[in-house]
Design a protein around this motif. Sequence first.
Motif, PDB file in Angstrom:
ATOM      1  N   LYS D 340      -0.982   8.216  -5.357  1.00 27.26           N
ATOM      2  CA  LYS D 340      -1.021   7.969  -3.936  1.00 27.26           C
ATOM      3  C   LYS D 340      -1.525   6.359  -3.531  1.00 27.26           C
ATOM      4  CE  LYS D 340      -4.084  10.778  -2.060  1.00 27.26           C
ATOM      5  NZ  LYS D 340      -4.849  11.762  -2.039  1.00 27.26           N
ATOM      6  N   ILE D 357       9.876   9.580  -3.182  1.00 27.21           N
ATOM      7  CA  ILE D 357       8.851  10.197  -2.307  1.00 27.21           C
ATOM      8  C   ILE D 357       7.498   9.177  -2.079  1.00 27.21           C
ATOM      9  CG2 ILE D 357       7.492  12.094  -1.228  1.00 27.21           C
ATOM     10  CD1 ILE D 357       9.594  13.833  -2.680  1.00 27.21           C
ATOM     11  N   ASN D 358       6.951   8.852  -3.191  1.00 24.13           N
ATOM     12  CA  ASN D 358       5.784   8.367  -3.417  1.00 24.13           C
ATOM     13  C   ASN D 358       5.853   6.892  -2.839  1.00 24.13           C
ATOM     14  OD1 ASN D 358       4.336  10.264  -4.426  1.00 24.13           O
ATOM     15  ND2 ASN D 358       4.809   9.508  -6.831  1.00 24.13           N
ATOM     16  N   PHE D 360       8.139   5.956  -0.427  1.00 25.96           N
ATOM     17  CA  PHE D 360       8.522   6.134   0.862  1.00 25.96           C
ATOM     18  C   PHE D 360       7.227   6.177   1.373  1.00 25.96           C
ATOM     19  CE2 PHE D 360      11.085   6.126   4.325  1.00 25.96           C
ATOM     20  CZ  PHE D 360      10.604   7.225   5.202  1.00 25.96           C
ATOM     21  N   LYS D 361       6.353   7.169   0.974  1.00 26.42           N
ATOM     22  CA  LYS D 361       5.237   7.327   1.712  1.00 26.42           C
ATOM     23  C   LYS D 361       4.080   6.454   1.697  1.00 26.42           C
ATOM     24  CE  LYS D 361       2.860  11.423   1.343  1.00 26.42           C
ATOM     25  NZ  LYS D 361       3.069  12.118   2.774  1.00 26.42           N
ATOM     26  N   MET D 364       5.477   3.902   4.239  1.00 28.07           N
ATOM     27  CA  MET D 364       5.836   4.512   5.943  1.00 28.07           C
ATOM     28  C   MET D 364       4.391   4.225   6.699  1.00 28.07           C
ATOM     29  SD  MET D 364       7.394   7.970   6.705  1.00 28.07           S
ATOM     30  CE  MET D 364       6.279   8.751   7.404  1.00 28.07           C
ATOM     31  N   HIS D 367       1.109   6.470   6.425  1.00 20.58           N
ATOM     32  CA  HIS D 367       1.086   7.477   5.519  1.00 20.58           C
ATOM     33  C   HIS D 367       0.680   6.565   4.365  1.00 20.58           C
ATOM     34  CE1 HIS D 367       3.379  10.257   7.586  1.00 20.58           C
ATOM     35  NE2 HIS D 367       3.276  11.082   6.502  1.00 20.58           N
ATOM     36  N   ASP D 397      -4.596   4.596   8.505  1.00 19.51           N
ATOM     37  CA  ASP D 397      -4.142   3.603   7.655  1.00 19.51           C
ATOM     38  C   ASP D 397      -4.569   2.102   7.968  1.00 19.51           C
ATOM     39  OD1 ASP D 397      -2.560   3.028   9.580  1.00 19.51           O
ATOM     40  OD2 ASP D 397      -0.589   3.195   8.355  1.00 19.51           O
TER      41      ASP D 397
END
Lengths: 161, 177, 132, 443
Positions: D340, D357-358, D360-361, D364, D367, D397
């Motif tokens: 993460k 996905i990692n 992108f998250k 983003m 996130h 964040d």
Amino acid sequence: MEMEKKKALDDLRKRFSGKIKETFLKFGDEIVIIERDSLLDVVKFLMKEPYSFTMLLDLTCVDHIGQENRFQMVYHLFSLSNNHRLRIKLSLPEKDPVVDSLTSFFKNANWLEREVYDMFGIQFNRHPDLRRLFMYEGFEGYPLRKDYPLRKRQPRIRLRK
Amino acid sequence: MPGKRALSNGNAKSAKEFDMEGGFITTKFNHILGWARKFSLFHYPFVTACCGMEYMSAACAHFDIDRFGAGWTRFSPRQSDMLLVVGTITQKLAPVLRTVYNQMTEPKWVVAFGTCAVSGGIYDNYAVVQGIDRIIPVDIYIPGCPPRPETVLDGLVKLQEKIQNQEQEWRWKRKKP
Amino acid sequence: MHCSVYFYKIYAFNSRNMIELLLVFLIFGFLGVVLVIMNKLLGPKRSNPTKESPFECGSPYLQEEINPVPIKFYLVAFIFLLFDIEVVFFFPWALVFKKIGSTAFIVMLAYLVIIIIGFIYAWKKGAFQWER
Amino acid sequence: MSTKIQKEARRESMLLNMGPSHPAMHGTIRVMVELDSERILNSEVEVGYLHRGFEKTCEHRTYFNLLPYTDRLNYVSPLINNLGYVMTIEKMLGIDVPERAQYIRVIMSELSRISDHLTCLAAMAMECGAFTVFLYKIKAREFIWDVIERTTGARMTTSYIRIGGVRAELHPDWRDDLKKAIVETRKVLKDVHGLLDKNKIFLNRTRDIAVVSAQTAINYGWTGPCLRSTGVYYDVRKAHPYLVYDKIDFEVPLGERGDNFDRYMVRMKEMEQSLRIIEQAMEMIPEPSSPLQLMAEGMKPAEAIKASRAQKVEERIMLSPNLEGSEKERYKDISTAEKKYTVPPKEDTYTNIEGLINHFKFFMEKHGIRPPKGEVYFSVEGGNGELGFYIVSDGTDRPYRLHLRAPCFHLVSAMEEMIQGHYLADIIPTFGSLNMIGGELDR
């Protein structure tokens, strides 16, 4: 490690039963929350022998906009002899953000408090010369407050474009 | 109150179109004058922030700025030709920069060194002037945060070309009718 | 023989080295004058109010009038002037040192001793410490 | 504009300001001085000329985007700021960093500390007239910056130390680069010791000038070389050991009288200690899991994406030169295993969906790295002293409040008292020995 910290905090609380509201550990840092007007005698007590917090590491303020007690002063004390850090926090209402000045104990409090006054507009009683430190004379408002927009510029001279 | 349009960003006509107007002597003299001014730029380092470290490297032995005749650092605006604005100019510093610029003697040029001087860089907030061309006219913009010493020297060479091709000015010049 | 005659033999007016000296003065004089004139001629003059005010590192100056300068600065300047003039006499002497024989050397030594006495006197009086 | 000093000044004394645009004032400090013919009666220091609103900008940027801002705080030793900021967040997230990445961090921050001391003493010596020392030290700094540039890609604004590890693996021949830099720095240190230590002029200008007693230093909140020059033994690397400093042995030089010369001497000795730390770290650093070689051969990223779509066996990917050192098999050494909190290696991002996905998250909005609610204070030993980050996070964040404990803020606040009663010319070495850095002082 955790045990000594808890023990130190507990006997501090016993010593100052009335004035210390709560003490807790967060990420391994000891935190003490006290009343606004008991700041001077807590610090005076902490500077003496058993704890000997002789150095004011840092002094700053956090603006929790929206809460009733909006401004929260954060003091970091450090004792050189037993290599121990303590964080003292006290909260100030929005209407009269006034707190006693620590310049009588620590000399660097002078500039630190001038910076907090400049950035947050918090008055310090008995501060030798409370003026703006970073910003210039004609600057209105306190930039680090949450309600001060990031890009609101007050140019000091007429800019060309 | 900016002074009359300063010489630096004056009518920098290119050499060709200038030749048609003036006679042979003035162009020759103008060329010599441009050559003389180009290779003896005394700079006043108006250093404030991180670009100052890169300015030190550019001015020192490794990437020597002196090879281009601009090595002589003058710390008073009266004796310098080029105002090298290095680093971030904040709102509090703006009047200081304006005063130093006005106190410089003609002919003078301004070089904006680093992105903060060019356009305020990554600091887009209440404290920073977004680029020094809002305060003083600028001749050369050197990008980079901080620009590598080679970029600085390249900027200096571009300034020298500009001075060479610029229409020089001197006291008893025949004013155009 | 009277010593003035003695001096005459040394400084006979031979025109060769005098010409060089004249040349030196001429060239440097001409150079200096030209540079000053070029500067006056070529430097475009464009004055504005800020340019007239004194340069105080960019910030507004703090004092309108200039107070009288304390006396210590005058003392330092005076002592410099004193010893500087004395040193100037050594240069021509050093030039002709070989030719003029030992009597001139004694004369120069006496001159030197006088300077040193003056120097020691000034030192003891504390003229060289800034703050007594 | 009547300042405090104009009101208090006596009639006949001379008021002078060594204004912001002064070579010895590093361009960002204005000292207004009341003089009685060279002797300073009263002075007022005005700061804030480089206040760039760092703490206000922090409330509008995500944790990952703030890394470049931390380079520009103490811009003479940028890697130490990165280290301080990143370790504060790691303390909040509670992630641990692989062994090799810790050693790389120690080597890089010690290199940065040496370049900080070199620049500070170069400026101090030049302002006292020793221009050769300035040239020697800036030349030595070039060698160190070469090493930093080859590993991090930038000479000064590196943002190399990332949350969870470092950005890229060291390049293959980093050892002899580093050895050459160490030899050069030692040579320059020897030269400067010879030039300045017994130099009458330098001694007269710095010995017993601006003497600060240990008690006043502590009262002013001094830390770092200036506090150690008064004889107080406090170094964050020894008091609260972080990274692998407890495994490396190094001394902490102390001064006796706390005057300008001691501050100079403590910094010189500290540079030798940093060189010793780097040499020990070079031996103790664990070997990388895969051998270091330069451009890995393999498929171009575009072809790899097509190949992985057609479920072909996925080969190695040839990355662009500036992503060198962050290939997949080296990733384990230089970055934490937690998915993460770090950017996944490029091979994963291009070829499999989980990596995408990692990636992108991570980037983003809302996130990325979201530390738990609460506040933390963590400090590292910076070039000037204890560089502390106090972060209040509210779970989003973006940091709710980020305050920097700037070491040279406390050093310069003692300036008015230090130059009281000295000559006008003593301001310059005093100010030089404090190593005021505008970016860190005014934030």
